[in-house]
Design a protein around this motif. Structure first.
Motif, PDB file in Angstrom:
ATOM      1  N   LEU A  14       0.832  -1.200   0.000  1.00 53.50           N
ATOM      2  CA  LEU A  14       0.000   0.000   0.000  1.00 53.50           C
ATOM      3  C   LEU A  14       0.867   1.251   0.000  1.00 53.50           C
ATOM      4  CD1 LEU A  14      -2.842   1.217   0.077  1.00 53.50           C
ATOM      5  CD2 LEU A  14      -2.690   1.200   2.582  1.00 53.50           C
ATOM      6  N   LEU A  15       1.923   1.264   0.812  1.00 51.56           N
ATOM      7  CA  LEU A  15       2.819   2.423   0.835  1.00 51.56           C
ATOM      8  C   LEU A  15       3.516   2.584  -0.510  1.00 51.56           C
ATOM      9  CD1 LEU A  15       4.172   4.751   2.239  1.00 51.56           C
ATOM     10  CD2 LEU A  15       5.874   3.166   3.171  1.00 51.56           C
ATOM     11  N   SER A  16       3.888   1.474  -1.136  1.00 54.85           N
ATOM     12  CA  SER A  16       4.500   1.535  -2.455  1.00 54.85           C
ATOM     13  C   SER A  16       3.543   2.188  -3.452  1.00 54.85           C
ATOM     14  CB  SER A  16       4.878   0.126  -2.933  1.00 54.85           C
ATOM     15  OG  SER A  16       5.573   0.168  -4.161  1.00 54.85           O
ATOM     16  N   GLY A  17       2.268   1.791  -3.393  1.00 59.54           N
ATOM     17  CA  GLY A  17       1.267   2.382  -4.273  1.00 59.54           C
ATOM     18  C   GLY A  17       1.043   3.854  -3.987  1.00 59.54           C
ATOM     19  N   ILE A  18       1.040   4.221  -2.705  1.00 62.81           N
ATOM     20  CA  ILE A  18       0.867   5.622  -2.330  1.00 62.81           C
ATOM     21  C   ILE A  18       2.021   6.464  -2.869  1.00 62.81           C
ATOM     22  CG2 ILE A  18       0.981   7.200  -0.351  1.00 62.81           C
ATOM     23  CD1 ILE A  18      -1.731   6.079  -0.554  1.00 62.81           C
ATOM     24  N   LEU A  19       3.235   5.957  -2.776  1.00 58.14           N
ATOM     25  CA  LEU A  19       4.400   6.707  -3.255  1.00 58.14           C
ATOM     26  C   LEU A  19       4.368   6.875  -4.775  1.00 58.14           C
ATOM     27  CD1 LEU A  19       7.194   5.194  -0.998  1.00 58.14           C
ATOM     28  CD2 LEU A  19       6.386   7.560  -1.008  1.00 58.14           C
ATOM     29  N   ILE A  20       3.913   5.835  -5.472  1.00 53.85           N
ATOM     30  CA  ILE A  20       3.789   5.941  -6.925  1.00 53.85           C
ATOM     31  C   ILE A  20       2.795   7.040  -7.281  1.00 53.85           C
ATOM     32  CG2 ILE A  20       2.959   4.738  -8.999  1.00 53.85           C
ATOM     33  CD1 ILE A  20       4.078   2.143  -7.755  1.00 53.85           C
ATOM     34  N   ALA A  21       1.703   7.096  -6.515  1.00 52.29           N
ATOM     35  CA  ALA A  21       0.683   8.105  -6.775  1.00 52.29           C
ATOM     36  C   ALA A  21       1.105   9.496  -6.326  1.00 52.29           C
ATOM     37  CB  ALA A  21      -0.620   7.702  -6.075  1.00 52.29           C
ATOM     38  N   VAL A  22       1.866   9.589  -5.240  1.00 49.36           N
ATOM     39  CA  VAL A  22       2.220  10.884  -4.687  1.00 49.36           C
ATOM     40  C   VAL A  22       3.148  11.673  -5.613  1.00 49.36           C
ATOM     41  CG1 VAL A  22       4.330  10.373  -3.395  1.00 49.36           C
ATOM     42  CG2 VAL A  22       2.675  11.994  -2.452  1.00 49.36           C
ATOM     43  N   LEU A  23       3.810  10.976  -6.513  1.00 48.11           N
ATOM     44  CA  LEU A  23       4.712  11.640  -7.453  1.00 48.11           C
ATOM     45  C   LEU A  23       3.986  12.176  -8.678  1.00 48.11           C
ATOM     46  CD1 LEU A  23       7.587   9.037  -7.189  1.00 48.11           C
ATOM     47  CD2 LEU A  23       7.696  11.411  -6.423  1.00 48.11           C
ATOM     48  N   LEU A  24       2.682  11.976  -8.719  1.00 50.61           N
ATOM     49  CA  LEU A  24       1.878  12.437  -9.850  1.00 50.61           C
ATOM     50  C   LEU A  24       2.050  13.926 -10.152  1.00 50.61           C
ATOM     51  CD1 LEU A  24      -0.343  12.130 -11.988  1.00 50.61           C
ATOM     52  CD2 LEU A  24      -2.023  12.270 -10.152  1.00 50.61           C
ATOM     53  N   PRO A  25       1.983  14.818  -9.159  1.00 52.86           N
ATOM     54  CA  PRO A  25       2.160  16.247  -9.474  1.00 52.86           C
ATOM     55  C   PRO A  25       3.498  16.553 -10.127  1.00 52.86           C
ATOM     56  CG  PRO A  25       1.264  15.968  -7.267  1.00 52.86           C
ATOM     57  CD  PRO A  25       1.658  14.610  -7.736  1.00 52.86           C
ATOM     58  N   VAL A  26       4.542  15.830  -9.722  1.00 55.85           N
ATOM     59  CA  VAL A  26       5.865  16.040 -10.311  1.00 55.85           C
ATOM     60  C   VAL A  26       5.855  15.652 -11.788  1.00 55.85           C
ATOM     61  CG1 VAL A  26       8.319  15.427 -10.183  1.00 55.85           C
ATOM     62  CG2 VAL A  26       6.959  15.603  -8.084  1.00 55.85           C
ATOM     63  N   ILE A  27       5.242  14.500 -12.099  1.00 55.79           N
ATOM     64  CA  ILE A  27       5.151  14.053 -13.496  1.00 55.79           C
ATOM     65  C   ILE A  27       4.340  15.045 -14.324  1.00 55.79           C
ATOM     66  CG2 ILE A  27       4.358  12.194 -15.022  1.00 55.79           C
ATOM     67  CD1 ILE A  27       4.777  10.253 -12.693  1.00 55.79           C
ATOM     68  N   GLU A  28       3.249  15.544 -13.736  1.00 53.42           N
ATOM     69  CA  GLU A  28       2.414  16.534 -14.426  1.00 53.42           C
ATOM     70  C   GLU A  28       3.224  17.767 -14.818  1.00 53.42           C
ATOM     71  OE1 GLU A  28      -0.907  16.732 -15.180  1.00 53.42           O
ATOM     72  OE2 GLU A  28      -1.279  14.669 -14.628  1.00 53.42           O
ATOM     73  N   ILE A  29       3.974  18.283 -13.863  1.00 50.64           N
ATOM     74  CA  ILE A  29       4.769  19.490 -14.104  1.00 50.64           C
ATOM     75  C   ILE A  29       5.854  19.231 -15.140  1.00 50.64           C
ATOM     76  CG2 ILE A  29       6.389  21.113 -13.020  1.00 50.64           C
ATOM     77  CD1 ILE A  29       4.758  20.709 -10.414  1.00 50.64           C
ATOM     78  N   LEU A  30       6.531  18.091 -15.027  1.00 49.18           N
ATOM     79  CA  LEU A  30       7.595  17.758 -15.977  1.00 49.18           C
ATOM     80  C   LEU A  30       7.039  17.576 -17.394  1.00 49.18           C
ATOM     81  CD1 LEU A  30       9.685  15.241 -13.832  1.00 49.18           C
ATOM     82  CD2 LEU A  30      10.289  17.597 -14.428  1.00 49.18           C
ATOM     83  N   ALA A  31       5.845  16.998 -17.506  1.00 50.52           N
ATOM     84  CA  ALA A  31       5.226  16.807 -18.823  1.00 50.52           C
ATOM     85  C   ALA A  31       4.894  18.141 -19.471  1.00 50.52           C
ATOM     86  CB  ALA A  31       3.960  15.962 -18.693  1.00 50.52           C
ATOM     87  N   VAL A  32       4.417  19.091 -18.681  1.00 51.32           N
ATOM     88  CA  VAL A  32       4.104  20.424 -19.209  1.00 51.32           C
ATOM     89  C   VAL A  32       5.388  21.134 -19.639  1.00 51.32           C
ATOM     90  CG1 VAL A  32       3.197  22.700 -18.617  1.00 51.32           C
ATOM     91  CG2 VAL A  32       1.984  20.644 -17.875  1.00 51.32           C
ATOM     92  N   ILE A  33       6.474  20.974 -18.860  1.00 55.33           N
ATOM     93  CA  ILE A  33       7.743  21.649 -19.155  1.00 55.33           C
ATOM     94  C   ILE A  33       8.407  21.068 -20.402  1.00 55.33           C
ATOM     95  CG2 ILE A  33      10.098  22.028 -18.333  1.00 55.33           C
ATOM     96  CD1 ILE A  33       8.939  22.141 -15.484  1.00 55.33           C
ATOM     97  N   PHE A  34       8.530  19.738 -20.454  1.00 55.89           N
ATOM     98  CA  PHE A  34       9.313  19.107 -21.517  1.00 55.89           C
ATOM     99  C   PHE A  34       8.522  18.818 -22.798  1.00 55.89           C
ATOM    100  CE2 PHE A  34      11.804  17.875 -17.713  1.00 55.89           C
ATOM    101  CZ  PHE A  34      13.019  18.436 -18.089  1.00 55.89           C
ATOM    102  N   PHE A  35       7.205  18.608 -22.675  1.00 59.17           N
ATOM    103  CA  PHE A  35       6.419  18.249 -23.850  1.00 59.17           C
ATOM    104  C   PHE A  35       5.337  19.263 -24.191  1.00 59.17           C
ATOM    105  CE2 PHE A  35       7.977  14.141 -22.171  1.00 59.17           C
ATOM    106  CZ  PHE A  35       8.714  13.732 -23.278  1.00 59.17           C
TER     107      PHE A  35
END
Length: 347
Positions: free
Chosen positions: A284-305
């Protein structure tokens, strides 16, 4: 004895932090580098699926280091083994590896059809699937805060699905986009099953677990996932197409191979970090950590793509952050409560 217990707990916390960092690097890097492959002219889904676990020989490096370390620390002439995994555990890891190979294909197919920000938000739904499977398979204990987090993340993904075609990439049909959306959702559900299965495998291992053994399990899983994807590559004739695709790649032939190599390396970060967190804490913690990084991926996608950040994504992102905050607040509160109980019981 008390000092040894405290030292062991400190080491486990340090190992947990290390695996969280490894997982963060892999979780943020994998969707970005996969998308880079596709937007610059890459088209081979089975190839990217193969690369997701094809870097498994990298795990041999830390395994060899731990082997020589153990060998040096033994002074009584006893022999040491490079591998500790037993047949029963090997078979379980192999079966999970095949499921991982299938999940890789579904996920890569979705990344090929969807913007990074959209695919990342859909993948966040795996937390809901993971919570359900963790409850059924490993009797995961839930608090009102963790339940609230799962519900908010699921609702966030549902909000995203209300307007799936608004950020469709150019020259992609509505049908292809919807198929990509569905495949990514299935990938999220399957991986939501895989992680609790890894935790269950640990519990049923019937042998002492160490981080070296965790790395061995990771290697076996990736080996069989790669074998599964190799069959797909052979059928699709992807091996013959690599050199031709490299010559036509927009960034150049050399950078094409650089993208493939880094894809394999960063993917190993993700898988090792995910199962390492399970070893130190829970699926469950592994899944939470995967999800918690979502905002970072969102920001990086807007910046790079230069991807669009529509209203639906904003709402989904807000719900996701709310869910993350709820979970960690609950964990912090539970930790303080346990500490107070321990201090009360001390003479």
């Amino acid at each position: 004895m008390e000092i040894e217990a405290q030292s062991s707990a400190t080491m486990k916390k340090a190992l947990l932090v290390l695996n969280c960092i490894i997982l963060s690097i892999g979780n943020c890097g994998v969707p970005l580098i996969m998308r880079l492959y596709f937007v610059r002219g890459g088209k081979r889904i089975w190839l990217l699926s193969w690369l997701a676990t094809g870097g498994w020989p990298i795990i041999l490096i830390p395994l060899l280091i731990t082997y020589f370390y153990r060998r040096r620390s033994i002074t009584d002439g006893s022999t040491t083994k490079l591998f500790f995994i037993k047949p029963r555990l090997f078979a379980a890891a192999a079966a999970i590896g095949v499921l991982t190979g299938l999940d890789n294909y579904l996920y890569v197919y979705g990344v090929a059809r969807l913007p990074v920000s959209t695919s990342a938000l859909i993948i966040a739904t795996q937390l809901a699937f993971m919570a359900g499977f963790a409850f059924l398979l490993v009797k995961q204990r839930f608090t009102p805060y963790s339940i609230n987090a799962v519900v908010l993340l699921t609702v966030g993904a549902a909000v995203l699905g209300l307007h799936t075609s608004g950020d469709r990439p150019d020259k992609e049909s509505n049908r292809e986009y919807l198929i990509g959306f569905f495949m990514t959702l299935v990938a999220a559900a399957l991986y939501g099953f895989v992680l609790p299965m890894v935790e269950l495998t640990y519990k049923k291992a019937k042998q002492a677990l160490s981080y070296s053994l965790v790395m061995e399990i990771q290697m076996v899983m990736c080996l069989f996932a790669t074998a599964f994807c190799t069959v797909g590559m052979l059928i699709n004739k992807d091996f013959q197409a690599i050199s031709r695709e490299a010559k036509e790649y927009e960034l150049g032939e050399g950078k094409y191979y650089v993208v493939l190599v880094w894809n394999a390396i960063i993917s190993q970060f993700f898988f090792l970090g995910a199962i390492g967190v399970i070893f130190c804490a829970s699926s469950l913690l592994s899944g939470i950590l995967i999800a918690v990084l979502l905002p970072v991926i969102e920001i990086l996608a807007v910046i790079f793509f230069q991807e669009k950040f529509q209203a639906e994504k904003g709402v989904a992102l807000a719900l996701s952050i709310w869910g993350f905050a709820s979970y960690f607040y609950g964990e912090l509160k539970d930790s303080k409560k346990k500490k107070q109980v321990t201090e009360t019981e001390m003479p």
